[in-house]
Enzyme design. Sequence first.
Site, PDB file in Angstrom:
ATOM      1  N   LYS A   1       0.856  -1.193   0.000  1.00  0.00           N
ATOM      2  CA  LYS A   1       0.000   0.000   0.000  1.00  0.00           C
ATOM      3  C   LYS A   1       0.891   1.241   0.000  1.00  0.00           C
ATOM      4  O   LYS A   1       1.871   1.298   0.763  1.00  0.00           O
ATOM      5  CB  LYS A   1      -0.902  -0.007   1.239  1.00  0.00           C
TER       6      LYS A   1
ATOM      7  N   SER B   1      -9.911   2.078   2.209  1.00  0.00           N
ATOM      8  CA  SER B   1      -9.000   2.844   1.393  1.00  0.00           C
ATOM      9  C   SER B   1      -7.949   1.995   0.683  1.00  0.00           C
ATOM     10  O   SER B   1      -7.355   2.436  -0.289  1.00  0.00           O
ATOM     11  CB  SER B   1      -8.278   3.858   2.281  1.00  0.00           C
TER      12      SER B   1
ATOM     13  N   SER C   1     -10.559  -0.163   6.456  1.00  0.00           N
ATOM     14  CA  SER C   1      -9.900  -0.139   5.143  1.00  0.00           C
ATOM     15  C   SER C   1      -9.172  -1.399   4.729  1.00  0.00           C
ATOM     16  O   SER C   1      -8.643  -1.453   3.623  1.00  0.00           O
ATOM     17  CB  SER C   1      -8.919   1.020   5.071  1.00  0.00           C
TER      18      SER C   1
HETATM   19  N1  GLN Z   1     -13.684   4.486   5.269  1.00  0.00           N
HETATM   20  C1  GLN Z   1     -13.134   4.973   6.494  1.00  0.00           C
HETATM   21  C2  GLN Z   1     -12.725   6.414   6.365  1.00  0.00           C
HETATM   22  O1  GLN Z   1     -12.920   6.948   5.338  1.00  0.00           O
HETATM   23  C3  GLN Z   1     -11.991   4.110   6.934  1.00  0.00           C
HETATM   24  C4  GLN Z   1     -10.720   4.413   6.286  1.00  0.00           C
HETATM   25  C5  GLN Z   1      -9.604   3.574   6.767  1.00  0.00           C
HETATM   26  O2  GLN Z   1      -9.794   2.598   7.473  1.00  0.00           O
HETATM   27  N2  GLN Z   1      -8.393   4.001   6.427  1.00  0.00           N
HETATM   28  O3  GLN Z   1     -12.226   7.004   7.252  1.00  0.00           O
END
Ligand code: GLN
Length: 494
Positions: A78, A158, A182
């Site tokens: 990532k 994400s 995410s």
């Molecule tokens: N979808 C969540 C957010 O937008 C989680 C993102 C994540 O876990 N990095 O914050």
Amino acid sequence: MTKLTSLTIKEALDGLKKKEFTATELTEAHIKASEAAQHLNCYITETYDHARAQAKESDARYAKGEAKLLDGVPIAMKDLYCTEGIRTTAGSKILENFKPPYESTVSGNMFSDGAIMLGKANLDEFAMGSSNTTSAYGNVINPWQRKGDNKPLVPGGSSGGSAAAVAARIAMGATGTDTGGSIRQPAAFCGITGIKPTYGRCSRFGIIAFASSLDQAGPFARTVEDCALLLQSMAGYDPKDSTSVNRPVPEYFKSIGQSVKGLKVGVPKEYRVDGANPEITKLWDKGVDMMKAAGAEIVDVSLPHTKYALQTYYVIAPAECSSNLARYDGVRFGLRIDGKDLNDTYEATREAGFGKEVKRRILIGTYVLSAGYYDAYYNKARRVRKLIWQDFINAYEKCDVLLTPTAPTPAFAIGENEQDPVTMYLNDIFTVPASMAGMPGISLPVGLSADGLPLGLQLLGRPFDEETVFKAAGALEKAADFTHLPQSLQAKAA
Ligand code: GLN
């Protein structure tokens, strides 16, 4: 021989040991597959030459009989993990040309164990999102499509690039980070497995921060066992991260295949939300039956503060993000747009460097941390967070793991759910509570929706009890026997 890109990590490691193929051949097969799947936009930066050099070193270790835990396994990283000398963008324009002078602890651990990096995987900007549509480097496309409909779908977010790469068989595994879901949500959307370990299990050193009290590293793979192997390499104490916990890392793969007879699986009633997608509810019931058939005991539990988790998360995460992202000022690193004076330079840099969602979070975070509202929002949210944590602790008096859906819907089309930010935030409804409580959770594919998309279930466990989570997940994986492939791969297999 089976196609090299369809092997699991475990199978690949066995094949490498038996000299059925080399790390170089395995890597080249994945590079070729990645080149053929460029339309998915999984990578922000491809690092094929770096991968080839790592594969050569890996082959030399195999020749000498000195192979390590992940030797020769091609993975996607990532692009939130700092990789020494290799561009690391966090999906943001503000870090477009950032080459970290150091390596993140987790990526370093994996490289020391012989893993090979194919590329830096695309993600939502600074890991903020649920659809990988906030990246400054374009959307990632989910390799899955709805039956009879070729509309491009989101891979989830994400860690969308990581999940799509593993699902599309262009990487054998990948790293992700999970702040509010995410890892688990994109794993569910892409029909693969992903685990967020307990907060503190993996070092955060060198992982670009979003919300420091929630961010946690974890792996994606196509089987529970592969996730266990990856996590074993990633996890561990690191004096460079004061929140990393000093406890030995178990050999997680040993938990898989163990009997779940007598294991208490909790089903939290608060996850039966009004207006839930009936397909998801049906899948959940099916998962409960599968665990029961495998010998587990099902218990009803209550997590009464679940209903506040999302709201609390969207106070705490933006608050921490507004503080963490203050460092991108055009002075020390990253993009710089010169203005007429220092303030103007800050403003112009941040205006040009950050996307809409990141700006929204910084604004919310700054607001909830402002002197007049700190107690009303941030401190209140911190207190509610403690209650959410207490709910889990109470539930684990009655059960060993919890079983819930991972996401409220299957993957949606790019552009859907964008009408207002709250619709997008609702995607995290099942994943956020465990993040707020710092508990481990795994998502694995259990079935398909009527229109042919993968659906995942989530197993949550006690803090630092990833072993039981893996044990339960191994049993559910076996019962679910999910062997479906994304449509593009079915065509190739035929
Ligand atoms: N979808 C969540 C957010 O937008 C989680 C993102 C994540 O876990 N990095 O914050």
